[in-house]
Scaffold this motif. Structure first.
Motif, PDB file in Angstrom:
ATOM      1  N   ASN A  90       0.872  -1.329  -0.055  1.00 11.80           N
ATOM      2  CA  ASN A  90      -0.020  -0.092  -0.217  1.00 11.80           C
ATOM      3  C   ASN A  90       0.944   1.373   0.071  1.00 11.80           C
ATOM      4  OD1 ASN A  90      -2.551  -1.422   0.020  1.00 11.80           O
ATOM      5  ND2 ASN A  90      -2.689  -1.518   2.174  1.00 11.80           N
ATOM      6  N   ILE A  91       1.749   1.225   0.834  1.00 13.14           N
ATOM      7  CA  ILE A  91       2.901   2.305   0.714  1.00 13.14           C
ATOM      8  C   ILE A  91       3.256   2.737  -0.681  1.00 13.14           C
ATOM      9  CG2 ILE A  91       4.728   3.188   1.701  1.00 13.14           C
ATOM     10  CD1 ILE A  91       4.433   1.617   4.232  1.00 13.14           C
ATOM     11  N   ARG A  92       4.027   1.742  -1.319  1.00  7.08           N
ATOM     12  CA  ARG A  92       4.448   1.803  -2.561  1.00  7.08           C
ATOM     13  C   ARG A  92       3.395   2.432  -3.440  1.00  7.08           C
ATOM     14  NH1 ARG A  92       9.241  -0.721  -3.379  1.00  7.08           N
ATOM     15  NH2 ARG A  92       9.051  -0.786  -5.425  1.00  7.08           N
ATOM     16  N   ARG A  93       2.232   1.812  -3.546  1.00  9.90           N
ATOM     17  CA  ARG A  93       0.942   2.373  -4.273  1.00  9.90           C
ATOM     18  C   ARG A  93       0.669   3.831  -3.940  1.00  9.90           C
ATOM     19  NH1 ARG A  93      -4.737   1.447  -3.271  1.00  9.90           N
ATOM     20  NH2 ARG A  93      -3.941   0.165  -1.445  1.00  9.90           N
TER      21      ARG A  93
ATOM     22  N   GLU B 121       3.815   5.804  -5.645  1.00  9.90           N
ATOM     23  CA  GLU B 121       3.824   5.808  -7.031  1.00  9.90           C
ATOM     24  C   GLU B 121       2.630   6.809  -7.508  1.00  9.90           C
ATOM     25  OE1 GLU B 121       3.182   1.637  -8.020  1.00  9.90           O
ATOM     26  OE2 GLU B 121       5.475   1.452  -7.510  1.00  9.90           O
ATOM     27  N   ARG B 122       1.628   7.040  -6.547  1.00  8.10           N
ATOM     28  CA  ARG B 122       0.605   7.899  -7.203  1.00  8.10           C
ATOM     29  C   ARG B 122       0.927   9.357  -6.900  1.00  8.10           C
ATOM     30  NH1 ARG B 122      -4.770   6.141  -3.855  1.00  8.10           N
ATOM     31  NH2 ARG B 122      -4.962   4.012  -4.825  1.00  8.10           N
ATOM     32  N   GLY B 123       2.268   9.828  -5.987  1.00 14.19           N
ATOM     33  CA  GLY B 123       2.578  11.137  -5.840  1.00 14.19           C
ATOM     34  C   GLY B 123       2.363  11.508  -4.627  1.00 14.19           C
ATOM     35  N   GLN B 124       1.969  10.712  -3.503  1.00 14.78           N
ATOM     36  CA  GLN B 124       1.497  11.179  -2.345  1.00 14.78           C
ATOM     37  C   GLN B 124       2.705  10.826  -1.313  1.00 14.78           C
ATOM     38  OE1 GLN B 124      -2.043   8.484  -2.249  1.00 14.78           O
ATOM     39  NE2 GLN B 124      -3.421  10.093  -2.530  1.00 14.78           N
TER      40      GLN B 124
ATOM     41  N   VAL C 211      11.044  -0.032   0.204  1.00 13.39           N
ATOM     42  CA  VAL C 211      10.560   1.191  -0.720  1.00 13.39           C
ATOM     43  C   VAL C 211      11.548   2.153  -0.994  1.00 13.39           C
ATOM     44  CG1 VAL C 211       8.006   0.918   0.370  1.00 13.39           C
ATOM     45  CG2 VAL C 211       9.916   2.647   1.383  1.00 13.39           C
ATOM     46  N   GLN C 212      12.812   2.061  -0.780  1.00 13.61           N
ATOM     47  CA  GLN C 212      13.744   2.939  -1.119  1.00 13.61           C
ATOM     48  C   GLN C 212      14.046   3.269  -2.530  1.00 13.61           C
ATOM     49  OE1 GLN C 212      17.523   2.442   0.961  1.00 13.61           O
ATOM     50  NE2 GLN C 212      17.851   0.367   0.181  1.00 13.61           N
ATOM     51  N   ASP C 213      13.806   2.341  -3.215  1.00 18.57           N
ATOM     52  CA  ASP C 213      13.836   2.514  -4.855  1.00 18.57           C
ATOM     53  C   ASP C 213      12.833   3.275  -5.229  1.00 18.57           C
ATOM     54  OD1 ASP C 213      11.829   0.663  -4.308  1.00 18.57           O
ATOM     55  OD2 ASP C 213      11.906  -0.221  -6.184  1.00 18.57           O
ATOM     56  N   VAL C 214      11.567   3.571  -4.705  1.00 17.31           N
ATOM     57  CA  VAL C 214      10.700   4.441  -5.270  1.00 17.31           C
ATOM     58  C   VAL C 214      10.508   5.871  -4.384  1.00 17.31           C
ATOM     59  CG1 VAL C 214       9.367   2.823  -6.724  1.00 17.31           C
ATOM     60  CG2 VAL C 214       8.657   3.288  -4.187  1.00 17.31           C
ATOM     61  N   ALA C 215      10.912   5.744  -3.036  1.00 15.70           N
ATOM     62  CA  ALA C 215      10.875   7.012  -2.361  1.00 15.70           C
ATOM     63  C   ALA C 215      12.068   7.307  -1.758  1.00 15.70           C
ATOM     64  CB  ALA C 215       9.682   6.423  -0.925  1.00 15.70           C
ATOM     65  N   LYS C 216      12.056   8.821  -1.121  1.00 15.33           N
ATOM     66  CA  LYS C 216      12.867   9.224  -0.483  1.00 15.33           C
ATOM     67  C   LYS C 216      12.369   9.597   1.001  1.00 15.33           C
ATOM     68  CE  LYS C 216      11.998  13.896  -1.701  1.00 15.33           C
ATOM     69  NZ  LYS C 216      12.502  15.163  -2.739  1.00 15.33           N
ATOM     70  N   MET C 217      13.250   9.437   2.018  1.00 20.15           N
ATOM     71  CA  MET C 217      13.129   9.899   3.271  1.00 20.15           C
ATOM     72  C   MET C 217      12.975  11.317   3.561  1.00 20.15           C
ATOM     73  SD  MET C 217      14.496   8.171   6.766  1.00 20.15           S
ATOM     74  CE  MET C 217      14.621   6.383   6.028  1.00 20.15           C
ATOM     75  N   ASP C 218      11.993  11.894   3.985  1.00 18.31           N
ATOM     76  CA  ASP C 218      11.840  13.333   4.184  1.00 18.31           C
ATOM     77  C   ASP C 218      12.386  13.356   5.770  1.00 18.31           C
ATOM     78  OD1 ASP C 218      11.209  14.471   1.568  1.00 18.31           O
ATOM     79  OD2 ASP C 218       9.262  15.081   2.574  1.00 18.31           O
ATOM     80  N   ILE C 219      11.828  12.670   6.585  1.00 18.57           N
ATOM     81  CA  ILE C 219      12.070  12.884   7.988  1.00 18.57           C
ATOM     82  C   ILE C 219      12.396  11.392   8.410  1.00 18.57           C
ATOM     83  CG2 ILE C 219      11.143  13.396  10.287  1.00 18.57           C
ATOM     84  CD1 ILE C 219       9.238  15.304   8.878  1.00 18.57           C
ATOM     85  N   ALA C 220      13.582  11.566   9.021  1.00 18.94           N
ATOM     86  CA  ALA C 220      14.009  10.182   9.462  1.00 18.94           C
ATOM     87  C   ALA C 220      13.354   9.574  10.739  1.00 18.94           C
ATOM     88  CB  ALA C 220      15.598  10.239   9.911  1.00 18.94           C
TER      89      ALA C 220
ATOM     90  N   LEU D 255       8.685   9.975   7.471  1.00 24.18           N
ATOM     91  CA  LEU D 255       8.059  10.513   6.414  1.00 24.18           C
ATOM     92  C   LEU D 255       8.602  10.357   5.257  1.00 24.18           C
ATOM     93  CD1 LEU D 255       5.477  12.248   6.094  1.00 24.18           C
ATOM     94  CD2 LEU D 255       6.885  14.239   5.754  1.00 24.18           C
ATOM     95  N   LEU D 256       7.938   9.626   4.297  1.00 19.48           N
ATOM     96  CA  LEU D 256       8.486   9.232   2.960  1.00 19.48           C
ATOM     97  C   LEU D 256       7.902  10.076   1.816  1.00 19.48           C
ATOM     98  CD1 LEU D 256       8.227   5.601   3.293  1.00 19.48           C
ATOM     99  CD2 LEU D 256      10.197   6.878   3.692  1.00 19.48           C
ATOM    100  N   ALA D 257       8.479  10.451   0.997  1.00 20.50           N
ATOM    101  CA  ALA D 257       7.964  11.266  -0.122  1.00 20.50           C
ATOM    102  C   ALA D 257       8.288  10.441  -1.479  1.00 20.50           C
ATOM    103  CB  ALA D 257       8.470  12.761  -0.269  1.00 20.50           C
ATOM    104  N   PRO D 258       7.693  10.951  -2.722  1.00 22.97           N
ATOM    105  CA  PRO D 258       8.213  10.162  -3.760  1.00 22.97           C
ATOM    106  C   PRO D 258       9.518  10.777  -4.374  1.00 22.97           C
ATOM    107  CG  PRO D 258       6.091  11.073  -3.957  1.00 22.97           C
ATOM    108  CD  PRO D 258       6.580  11.615  -2.832  1.00 22.97           C
ATOM    109  N   LYS D 259      10.424  10.020  -5.254  1.00 21.63           N
ATOM    110  CA  LYS D 259      11.601  10.412  -5.551  1.00 21.63           C
ATOM    111  C   LYS D 259      11.263  11.513  -6.749  1.00 21.63           C
ATOM    112  CE  LYS D 259      14.930   7.215  -4.647  1.00 21.63           C
ATOM    113  NZ  LYS D 259      15.968   6.193  -5.062  1.00 21.63           N
TER     114      LYS D 259
END
Length: 143
Positions: free
Chosen positions: A80-83, A86-89, A119-128, A139-143
């Motif tokens: 679900n997180i990956r989905r 990928e939607r940009g959320q 999920v690190q292949d599709v996301a970057k970590m905003d807040i550790a 907090l994770l954000a799209p790359k």
């Protein structure tokens, strides 16, 4: 138009079928404007509506885990997180601690690092990951 008596201004407004709007009542003499007030309000409403339409609303989805969440449940929620990403959320991943579980924050850290590894292949970590009361979140954000 300059300074004029009120009755002359009202006659002028009636002849043109518009409104006399007081702009600065504190000024000496008070400043008024001749305009179609209905049209003015309509244009103001259109302007604010257009500004709202151009706003970008950031949606943050939240996915919660227990500190002892099973591996199968973890992979299901990671899907679900990956989905969402990928939607940009943006996604806030939280681990909550119940009762005495708070004495072992390393379990929550391990869970969040496991999620991050998947999920690190599709996301970057905003807040550790950090502990906030009885929750540990990142907090994770799209790359």
């Amino acid at each position: 138009m300059g300074v004029m008596p009120l009755h002359e201004a009202l006659k002028m407004v009636e002849s043109q079928e518009v409104d006399l709007v007081e702009v600065a009542p504190e000024a000496q003499p008070p400043v008024c404007r001749i305009m179609d007030y209905g049209k003015f309000r309509y244009l103001q409403k259109k302007k604010t509506h257009g500004a709202k339409r151009k706003q970008i609303v950031v949606i943050i989805k939240e996915v919660k885990f227990g500190s002892r969440t099973d591996a199968h449940d973890l992979t299901y929620k990671v899907r679900n997180i990956r989905r969402f990403i990928e939607r940009g959320q943006r996604v806030k991943v939280s681990v909550f601690f119940r009762g005495r579980e708070i004495t072992h924050p390393e379990l929550g850290q391990k869970t969040l690092q496991g999620v991050w590894g998947q999920v690190q292949d599709v996301a970057k970590m905003d807040i550790a990951p950090r502990l906030e009361g009885r929750n540990m979140s990142m907090l994770l954000a799209p790359k």
